[in-house]
Scaffold this motif. Structure first.
Motif, PDB file in Angstrom:
ATOM      1  N   LEU A  45      50.331  45.057  -1.939  1.00 24.83           N
ATOM      2  CA  LEU A  45      49.965  43.942  -1.073  1.00 24.83           C
ATOM      3  C   LEU A  45      49.404  42.738  -1.825  1.00 24.83           C
ATOM      4  O   LEU A  45      48.797  41.857  -1.227  1.00 24.83           O
ATOM      5  N   ALA A  82      48.617  38.663   2.328  1.00 30.22           N
ATOM      6  CA  ALA A  82      48.158  39.901   2.942  1.00 30.22           C
ATOM      7  C   ALA A  82      46.671  39.769   3.247  1.00 30.22           C
ATOM      8  O   ALA A  82      45.868  39.547   2.345  1.00 30.22           O
ATOM      9  N   LEU A  88      50.204  39.769   7.662  1.00 31.00           N
ATOM     10  CA  LEU A  88      51.077  40.061   6.527  1.00 31.00           C
ATOM     11  C   LEU A  88      52.255  39.109   6.601  1.00 31.00           C
ATOM     12  O   LEU A  88      52.920  39.018   7.640  1.00 31.00           O
TER      13      LEU A  88
END
Length: 169
Positions: A45, A82, A88
């Motif tokens: 991420l 993220a 996201l």
């Protein structure tokens, strides 16, 4: 303009689950293979990190039965932002079909917000310069066996999180 021609598609669903649980279902490979069309997605991420989705065994067998060989990675892209468990943002490209693989990367945003009794999940898919992908993710070809797109995936996710079972069970 029909949804299959829309350059931005927005889907919103309310789920009786915490934002953290929805985040895990979207970002953890042990969850991503359980709903929608399956496929394990491994995310790092970190903004700038690449990701890929590998097809499930069921997906590989189903495609093979129809005479189609799936690539090792069926979706790829890059993490742009993220913010667990709220947002996201990814670049996103489907690789299962050579014509879709040749299209530009699209932009996919998941937004998760607390809501009465659970959370609201909004998926925004920006599909400029990706008309074949736009048609596929809209679910317009569901009656032809080509899948129900984001509506199906999100409905299946909701069912899994709320009941522990996917729609096809």
């Amino acid at each position: 303009m029909t949804s299959s021609q829309a350059t931005t598609q927005v889907y919103r669903i309310y789920i009786k689950a915490t934002p953290e649980r929805i985040w895990e279902a979207i970002t953890k490979p042990e969850w991503t293979d359980r709903y929608g069309y399956g496929g394990r997605t491994d995310y790092d991420l970190t903004p700038g990190a690449k990701f890929g989705t590998k097809p499930s065994e069921a997906m590989i067998k189903g495609a093979a039965a129809g005479g189609v060989d799936l690539p090792e990675v069926i979706i790829d892209g890059e993490v742009l932002e993220a913010d667990p468990p709220r947002k996201l943002v990814l670049t996103w490209r489907m690789l299962m079909d050579p014509e879709m693989a040749a299209e530009d990367f699209t932009r996919l945003t998941y937004e998760i917000e607390p809501s009465a009794g659970g959370a609201r999940l909004t998926v925004i898919h920006e599909l400029e310069n990706a008309p074949r992908t736009a048609t596929m993710v809209s679910g317009v070809h569901e009656a032809e066996g080509a899948g129900g797109g984001w509506a199906w995936i999100l409905s299946d996710l909701k069912s899994l999180l709320e009941t522990g079972k996917v729609l096809a069970e």
